[in-house]
Design a protein around this motif. Sequence first.
Motif, PDB file in Angstrom:
ATOM      1  N   MET C   1       2.385 -21.204  -5.615  1.00 12.65           N
ATOM      2  CA  MET C   1       2.073 -19.939  -6.281  1.00 12.65           C
ATOM      3  C   MET C   1       2.071 -18.778  -5.308  1.00 12.65           C
ATOM      4  O   MET C   1       1.377 -18.819  -4.300  1.00 12.65           O
ATOM      5  N   ILE C   2       2.892 -17.776  -5.582  1.00 13.00           N
ATOM      6  CA  ILE C   2       2.993 -16.612  -4.697  1.00 13.00           C
ATOM      7  C   ILE C   2       2.338 -15.393  -5.350  1.00 13.00           C
ATOM      8  O   ILE C   2       2.620 -15.070  -6.500  1.00 13.00           O
ATOM      9  N   THR C   3       1.437 -14.743  -4.609  1.00 13.20           N
ATOM     10  CA  THR C   3       0.787 -13.524  -5.069  1.00 13.20           C
ATOM     11  C   THR C   3       1.039 -12.426  -4.047  1.00 13.20           C
ATOM     12  O   THR C   3       1.001 -12.688  -2.848  1.00 13.20           O
ATOM     13  N   THR C   4       1.283 -11.227  -4.510  1.00 12.23           N
ATOM     14  CA  THR C   4       1.417 -10.106  -3.586  1.00 12.23           C
ATOM     15  C   THR C   4       0.210  -9.192  -3.723  1.00 12.23           C
ATOM     16  O   THR C   4      -0.123  -8.752  -4.823  1.00 12.23           O
ATOM     17  N   ILE C   5      -0.452  -8.950  -2.600  1.00 13.68           N
ATOM     18  CA  ILE C   5      -1.610  -8.057  -2.582  1.00 13.68           C
ATOM     19  C   ILE C   5      -1.163  -6.705  -2.032  1.00 13.68           C
ATOM     20  O   ILE C   5      -0.511  -6.649  -0.991  1.00 13.68           O
ATOM     21  N   ARG C   6      -1.468  -5.639  -2.748  1.00 16.16           N
ATOM     22  CA  ARG C   6      -1.105  -4.293  -2.298  1.00 16.16           C
ATOM     23  C   ARG C   6      -2.223  -3.730  -1.440  1.00 16.16           C
ATOM     24  O   ARG C   6      -3.403  -3.853  -1.792  1.00 16.16           O
ATOM     25  N   ILE C   7      -1.850  -3.133  -0.315  1.00 17.13           N
ATOM     26  CA  ILE C   7      -2.836  -2.554   0.597  1.00 17.13           C
ATOM     27  C   ILE C   7      -2.425  -1.126   0.904  1.00 17.13           C
ATOM     28  O   ILE C   7      -1.282  -0.865   1.269  1.00 17.13           O
ATOM     29  N   SER C   8      -3.360  -0.216   0.765  1.00 15.21           N
ATOM     30  CA  SER C   8      -3.108   1.183   1.048  1.00 15.21           C
ATOM     31  C   SER C   8      -3.904   1.537   2.302  1.00 15.21           C
ATOM     32  O   SER C   8      -5.133   1.501   2.280  1.00 15.21           O
ATOM     33  N   THR C   9      -3.225   1.822   3.389  1.00 12.16           N
ATOM     34  CA  THR C   9      -3.953   2.130   4.624  1.00 12.16           C
ATOM     35  C   THR C   9      -4.094   3.640   4.770  1.00 12.16           C
ATOM     36  O   THR C   9      -3.249   4.398   4.297  1.00 12.16           O
ATOM     37  N   SER C  10      -5.182   4.076   5.416  1.00 11.53           N
ATOM     38  CA  SER C  10      -5.472   5.509   5.451  1.00 11.53           C
ATOM     39  C   SER C  10      -5.501   6.084   6.862  1.00 11.53           C
ATOM     40  O   SER C  10      -5.817   7.247   7.051  1.00 11.53           O
TER      41      SER C  10
END
Lengths: 131, 131, 131
Positions: C1-10
């Motif tokens: 199972m592949i999941t993509t986690i979105r990350i917003s860096t600041s």
Amino acid sequence: MITTIRISTSAHTALLDVTTQVERAVRLSGVASGVCHVFVPHTTAGVTLNENADPDVKRDILVTLDRLVPPHGDYAHAEGNSPAHVKASLMGSSLVIPIEDGRLVLGTWQGITFCEFDGPRQRSLIVNIVS
Amino acid sequence: MITTIRISTSAHTALLDVTTQVERAVRLSGVASGVCHVFVPHTTAGVTLNENADPDVKRDILVTLDRLVPPHGDYAHAEGNSPAHVKASLMGSSLVIPIEDGRLVLGTWQGITFCEFDGPRQRSLIVNIVS
Amino acid sequence: MITTIRISTSAHTALLDVTTQVERAVRLSGVASGVCHVFVPHTTAGVTLNENADPDVKRDILVTLDRLVPPHGDYAHAEGNSPAHVKASLMGSSLVIPIEDGRLVLGTWQGITFCEFDGPRQRSLIVNIVS
């Protein structure tokens, strides 16, 4: 499925893009979804993922590693290749890359990069594909 | 199959060859072909693959890491062991090694090396074998 | 199972704890026993395991990496972000964490740490869970 890729390096230190060879092993395995393990069975070479476009990135990584771990210094190992051993551990010797739809899930600019730190030599890269 | 190997370190920093213990876990698992995952559940210790023959290589790696990340410097962490945290991330905390014919596929000079950076302590190494 | 986690860096450089997001992916997968692969599909970001408690540890890692690979130096890459490429390879772009009883087998102080070295940006983290 285990595949061994032969690599012939032509310089003392070099970063070589081996993505095409690893992708071929994935294709030949017929695995649609799984994990690709890339393993370096050497102690003076490593493997990393980094930019596959501008060759200056490879040059900058090598120059920086050479500055951090210079050819001469406080080294006791009689073979004289201690910097290669240190650099190998800094880069690492195994990678895990996801496979989806029969292809490596790599970012746009990511290339699988074999790191030679004590060449020129004949080297191996072991690719282990798990469904 | 998950096995936990106990490691007792006797110095502040040390590189310890744990290949024999990991190989035993592989043998006991009965897995002929697969992947061996080695995992360090600590933040001031790591694991790497490097030379298992001349102990001077281990010494040179430790001395070089100490030069790059010295005991005293611009560190804010109150526990005083920031160099150990940095070194742990430089070496890494997980390895993946192929298994073929019931044995680890390691290069001639490769040893699985536990990296203690904040000892002496009781440590664990988690070995996870997948068929 | 592949999941993509979105990350917003600041920030330009930052270490972000993403353990909660990865643990959620493990829980949703329903896998009780297996392996969790964490993969960064970028060449100027990485992933490591390190302390999740005192934020000063993250600060000390970033400051040390900045000292070892400073913003300006002998870099040829025209984009000007060579330090980010070097740091990414030093930290690495893949991790393997065991899963037992449906949970990540992490040490008490271990957090999965996304390493931004050329932000702020939108980033992805790929989680691949194998039973």
